[in-house]
Design a protein around this motif. Structure first.
Motif, PDB file in Angstrom:
ATOM      1  N   ILE A 159     -38.829  35.909   1.858  1.00 30.53           N
ATOM      2  CA  ILE A 159     -37.896  36.955   1.429  1.00 30.53           C
ATOM      3  C   ILE A 159     -36.481  36.654   1.920  1.00 30.53           C
ATOM      4  CG2 ILE A 159     -37.281  39.399   1.697  1.00 30.53           C
ATOM      5  CD1 ILE A 159     -40.334  39.948   1.789  1.00 30.53           C
ATOM      6  N   ILE A 160     -36.336  36.284   3.180  1.00 30.70           N
ATOM      7  CA  ILE A 160     -35.014  35.988   3.747  1.00 30.70           C
ATOM      8  C   ILE A 160     -34.382  34.795   3.041  1.00 30.70           C
ATOM      9  CG2 ILE A 160     -33.806  35.186   5.821  1.00 30.70           C
ATOM     10  CD1 ILE A 160     -34.535  38.108   5.960  1.00 30.70           C
ATOM     11  N   SER A 161     -35.184  33.814   2.686  1.00 30.52           N
ATOM     12  CA  SER A 161     -34.652  32.628   2.004  1.00 30.52           C
ATOM     13  C   SER A 161     -34.051  32.976   0.651  1.00 30.52           C
ATOM     14  CB  SER A 161     -35.767  31.586   1.816  1.00 30.52           C
ATOM     15  OG  SER A 161     -36.249  31.129   3.054  1.00 30.52           O
ATOM     16  N   GLY A 162     -34.489  34.068   0.047  1.00 30.47           N
ATOM     17  CA  GLY A 162     -33.977  34.475  -1.254  1.00 30.47           C
ATOM     18  C   GLY A 162     -32.566  35.023  -1.216  1.00 30.47           C
ATOM     19  N   GLY A 163     -32.044  35.301  -0.022  1.00 33.30           N
ATOM     20  CA  GLY A 163     -30.686  35.799   0.096  1.00 33.30           C
ATOM     21  C   GLY A 163     -30.635  37.304   0.305  1.00 33.30           C
ATOM     22  N   VAL A 164     -29.418  37.825   0.409  1.00 35.21           N
ATOM     23  CA  VAL A 164     -29.235  39.250   0.688  1.00 35.21           C
ATOM     24  C   VAL A 164     -29.612  40.094  -0.518  1.00 35.21           C
ATOM     25  CG1 VAL A 164     -27.559  41.040   1.316  1.00 35.21           C
ATOM     26  CG2 VAL A 164     -27.440  38.783   2.404  1.00 35.21           C
ATOM     27  N   SER A 165     -29.023  39.810  -1.669  1.00 37.38           N
ATOM     28  CA  SER A 165     -29.280  40.641  -2.853  1.00 37.38           C
ATOM     29  C   SER A 165     -30.584  40.276  -3.549  1.00 37.38           C
ATOM     30  CB  SER A 165     -28.108  40.536  -3.836  1.00 37.38           C
ATOM     31  OG  SER A 165     -27.895  39.194  -4.225  1.00 37.38           O
ATOM     32  N   GLY A 232     -28.280  44.516  16.804  1.00 32.21           N
ATOM     33  CA  GLY A 232     -27.394  43.798  15.897  1.00 32.21           C
ATOM     34  C   GLY A 232     -27.821  43.805  14.447  1.00 32.21           C
ATOM     35  N   ALA A 233     -28.965  44.440  14.130  1.00 30.27           N
ATOM     36  CA  ALA A 233     -29.437  44.446  12.741  1.00 30.27           C
ATOM     37  C   ALA A 233     -28.461  45.183  11.841  1.00 30.27           C
ATOM     38  CB  ALA A 233     -30.826  45.090  12.666  1.00 30.27           C
ATOM     39  N   LEU A 234     -27.941  46.312  12.312  1.00 24.62           N
ATOM     40  CA  LEU A 234     -27.040  47.105  11.471  1.00 24.62           C
ATOM     41  C   LEU A 234     -25.628  46.517  11.452  1.00 24.62           C
ATOM     42  CD1 LEU A 234     -28.443  50.600  12.373  1.00 24.62           C
ATOM     43  CD2 LEU A 234     -28.554  49.475  10.149  1.00 24.62           C
ATOM     44  N   ILE A 235     -25.247  45.776  12.486  1.00 24.57           N
ATOM     45  CA  ILE A 235     -23.996  45.017  12.426  1.00 24.57           C
ATOM     46  C   ILE A 235     -24.124  43.968  11.317  1.00 24.57           C
ATOM     47  CG2 ILE A 235     -22.508  43.359  13.629  1.00 24.57           C
ATOM     48  CD1 ILE A 235     -23.090  44.824  16.214  1.00 24.57           C
ATOM     49  N   THR A 236     -25.263  43.284  11.316  1.00 30.44           N
ATOM     50  CA  THR A 236     -25.504  42.242  10.302  1.00 30.44           C
ATOM     51  C   THR A 236     -25.546  42.840   8.904  1.00 30.44           C
ATOM     52  OG1 THR A 236     -26.754  40.951  11.917  1.00 30.44           O
ATOM     53  CG2 THR A 236     -27.080  40.415   9.599  1.00 30.44           C
ATOM     54  N   TYR A 237     -26.310  43.896   8.720  1.00 31.55           N
ATOM     55  CA  TYR A 237     -26.395  44.524   7.403  1.00 31.55           C
ATOM     56  C   TYR A 237     -25.051  45.113   6.985  1.00 31.55           C
ATOM     57  CZ  TYR A 237     -31.478  44.145   6.711  1.00 31.55           C
ATOM     58  OH  TYR A 237     -32.753  43.681   6.472  1.00 31.55           O
ATOM     59  N   SER A 332     -35.427  42.472   8.642  1.00 30.79           N
ATOM     60  CA  SER A 332     -34.144  42.658   9.332  1.00 30.79           C
ATOM     61  C   SER A 332     -34.122  41.909  10.657  1.00 30.79           C
ATOM     62  CB  SER A 332     -33.874  44.149   9.561  1.00 30.79           C
ATOM     63  OG  SER A 332     -34.794  44.706  10.473  1.00 30.79           O
ATOM     64  N   LEU A 333     -35.273  41.842  11.343  1.00 36.06           N
ATOM     65  CA  LEU A 333     -35.321  41.140  12.622  1.00 36.06           C
ATOM     66  C   LEU A 333     -35.050  39.643  12.446  1.00 36.06           C
ATOM     67  CD1 LEU A 333     -38.448  42.908  14.182  1.00 36.06           C
ATOM     68  CD2 LEU A 333     -36.104  43.027  15.063  1.00 36.06           C
ATOM     69  N   LEU A 334     -35.528  39.063  11.361  1.00 37.90           N
ATOM     70  CA  LEU A 334     -35.260  37.639  11.122  1.00 37.90           C
ATOM     71  C   LEU A 334     -33.867  37.421  10.555  1.00 37.90           C
ATOM     72  CD1 LEU A 334     -36.206  34.717  11.119  1.00 37.90           C
ATOM     73  CD2 LEU A 334     -37.284  35.113   8.887  1.00 37.90           C
ATOM     74  N   GLU A 335     -33.362  38.376   9.782  1.00 38.12           N
ATOM     75  CA  GLU A 335     -32.040  38.206   9.172  1.00 38.12           C
ATOM     76  C   GLU A 335     -30.940  38.088  10.226  1.00 38.12           C
ATOM     77  OE1 GLU A 335     -28.932  37.844   6.432  1.00 38.12           O
ATOM     78  OE2 GLU A 335     -31.090  37.460   6.309  1.00 38.12           O
ATOM     79  N   SER A 339     -28.419  35.053  10.013  1.00 37.57           N
ATOM     80  CA  SER A 339     -26.996  35.298   9.785  1.00 37.57           C
ATOM     81  C   SER A 339     -26.142  34.616  10.856  1.00 37.57           C
ATOM     82  CB  SER A 339     -26.734  36.804   9.779  1.00 37.57           C
ATOM     83  OG  SER A 339     -25.365  37.081   9.661  1.00 37.57           O
ATOM     84  N   TYR A 340     -26.609  34.675  12.096  1.00 41.01           N
ATOM     85  CA  TYR A 340     -25.914  34.014  13.204  1.00 41.01           C
ATOM     86  C   TYR A 340     -25.810  32.509  12.963  1.00 41.01           C
ATOM     87  CZ  TYR A 340     -25.403  32.024  17.928  1.00 41.01           C
ATOM     88  OH  TYR A 340     -25.003  31.296  19.021  1.00 41.01           O
ATOM     89  N   ALA A 341     -26.910  31.884  12.546  1.00 38.91           N
ATOM     90  CA  ALA A 341     -26.902  30.444  12.298  1.00 38.91           C
ATOM     91  C   ALA A 341     -26.003  30.086  11.122  1.00 38.91           C
ATOM     92  CB  ALA A 341     -28.338  29.959  12.029  1.00 38.91           C
ATOM     93  N   ILE A 342     -26.014  30.899  10.072  1.00 38.37           N
ATOM     94  CA  ILE A 342     -25.168  30.644   8.900  1.00 38.37           C
ATOM     95  C   ILE A 342     -23.697  30.709   9.276  1.00 38.37           C
ATOM     96  CG2 ILE A 342     -24.432  31.588   6.666  1.00 38.37           C
ATOM     97  CD1 ILE A 342     -27.348  32.485   6.244  1.00 38.37           C
ATOM     98  N   ASP A 343     -23.309  31.752  10.009  1.00 40.60           N
ATOM     99  CA  ASP A 343     -21.902  31.965  10.358  1.00 40.60           C
ATOM    100  C   ASP A 343     -21.391  30.977  11.398  1.00 40.60           C
ATOM    101  OD1 ASP A 343     -21.908  34.101   8.649  1.00 40.60           O
ATOM    102  OD2 ASP A 343     -21.923  35.639  10.207  1.00 40.60           O
TER     103      ASP A 343
END
Length: 450
Positions: A159-165, A232-237, A332-335, A339-343
């Motif tokens: 699911i995470i690999s599919g992206g945000v949207s 940090g989940a809601l910061i990320t979202y 959300s826990l994996l995202e 997100s940290y690694a992507i940024d």
């Protein structure tokens, strides 16, 4: 820090997508089994009322703070603190949130795997395959735990690999309505069964004599944890949220969704407990109501087994419900670390999801063979780590970045915010009330340990 040049960070397609994803992050196993037993053991509706108050007076202000930090910077928790303040301590606050999320995910997949395995255990019992059913319900079986946790983690990675949207938003738009639908159908059935009326009374009739400081702070702790704050989940979202969206309104909807689903879970679980009792199942241990784990993995399966064919259907459905609730949280826990690694390291989403997910799975497998480690992880990263993170976020917004800057960000999507009561009240809660309440709860946790 590497400057991210890849384009797969993503954004939400709609406000509804964000609300369902954020609510999914908040709605987890704790809402379905932890919250109902807390209510049943602490004065019924008295606890429920205090929980609702705490969710909006403590949880909601901190949620607004986290979402605002994320949207203002468009970054992960570590990058967000770096962007907003030069003090090198605050990125460590973000990093602590990432670490807490990673470690919680490592044991959460094991527990989620138990729930997922129990869905098939109910099927095997119905098919008269007791050996297979016993294998699946043995939570101490390391190999079984590892296999089911692996299945759960691979689903989360997919699911995470599919992206945000196309990944997170699409999945939660399917799972959240399904979760609510399953809850409502099961509630309707249980409430019309003989023996459930006592549970309804226990849940909805308050015993105000039980309200004391311990109950209030227990309810506040439940509200804080159930809203996924401090990791940090809601910061990320929030970092994927469009500038045109109204942050306080979106946070209010997420809070309502979380407490609403918790309320529905209680309306299912507590009457079901007393229905089980009327069917000869013991719901008390040494004069005390069974704890949440015993309730979910012993009491309710015994109830389902006593109900014949309809019990099999309900057993499978209930544990699939738990699995859906768990999956919306593991996403959300994996995202957060993805997100940290992507940024921060300019890693592609698919590579980050795969490598981080499989790395966490290694820890999950170790826990699978040593389930007693879960209690230690819960204490350090959940009971201590999350409120510590929430407290430091309040300190950051209130005294480092300043609430005025946060309100400036909220004006995007809420042009008239400065003419509302919110602007006068929210800074007071963030600077004084929320950190004081969170610190007290954290102190009580530490005192309880020693």
């Amino acid at each position: 820090m590497a400057v991210s040049t890849n384009t797969d960070r993503g954004s939400w397609n709609s406000k509804l997508g964000f609300i369902l994803a954020a609510a999914g992050s908040a709605v987890g196993l704790g809402n379905i089994w932890g919250f109902p037993t807390q209510v049943a053991s602490n004065g019924g509706a008295a606890f429920l009322i205090i929980y609702l108050i705490c969710s909006f007076l403590i949880g909601f202000p901190v949620m607004v703070a986290e979402i605002t930090i994320g949207r203002n910077t468009g970054k992960n928790p570590v990058g967000a603190f770096k962007a907003l303040h030069s003090n090198k301590f605050f990125p460590l606050v973000g990093l602590w949130g990432v670490i807490c999320g990673v470690m919680i995910l490592s044991f959460y997949t094991v527990i989620a795997g138990w729930a997922f395995g129990y869905a098939f255990e109910e099927l095997f019992l119905a098919l008269n395959m007791p050996a297979a059913a016993d294998w699946l319900k043995d939570t101490g079986n390391g190999l079984k735990n590892a296999i089911v946790a692996t299945v759960f983690m691979l689903g989360t990675i997919k699911i995470i690999s599919g992206g945000v949207s196309d990944g997170i938003e699409r999945a939660t738009k399917t799972m959240m309505p399904l979760l609510i639908g399953i809850l409502v159908i099961m509630i309707v059935y249980v409430l019309f069964q003989p023996g459930s009326a006592e549970g309804i009374r226990e849940y909805l009739l308050p015993d105000f004599s039980m309200i004391n400081a311990d109950l209030i702070f227990s309810a506040m702790g439940q509200a804080f944890f159930s809203l996924s704050l401090g990791m940090g989940a809601l910061i990320t979202y929030g970092s994927y949220l469009n500038k045109k969206e109204n942050i306080p309104q979106a946070a209010a909807f997420v809070t309502l969704a979380d407490v609403g689903i918790a309320f529905l879970a209680g309306l299912l679980i507590i009457p079901a407990m007393y229905l089980a009792q009327s069917n000869g199942v013991n719901i008390f241990v040494d004069g005390q109501l069974a704890d949440s784990t015993t309730l979910v993995f012993t009491v309710l399966p015994a109830l389902f087994n006593s109900m014949g064919f309809i019990g099999t259907i309900f057993g499978v459905t209930f544990f699939l419900l738990l699995s859906i609730a768990a999956l919306t949280s593991t996403i959300s826990l994996l995202e957060v670390p993805v997100s940290y690694a992507i940024d921060e390291y300019d890693v592609t989403r698919k590579k980050a999801a795969r490598n981080i997910g499989l790395g966490i799975l290694v820890v999950s497998i170790i826990i699978s063979f040593n389930p007693n480690l879960i209690d230690y992880f819960v204490i350090v990263f959940n009971n201590i780590g999350l409120p510590l993170g929430g407290f430091l976020i309040c300190v950051f917004i209130g005294y480092a970045w300043k609430t005025e800057n946060a309100i400036n960000e909220m004006e995007y999507g809420f042009a008239g915010i400065r003419q509302t009561l919110f602007v006068k009240v929210w800074p007071i809660f963030i600077k004084f009330i929320c950190p004081a309440a969170i610190l007290y709860t954290l102190g009580q946790t530490l005192v309880g340990l020693f």
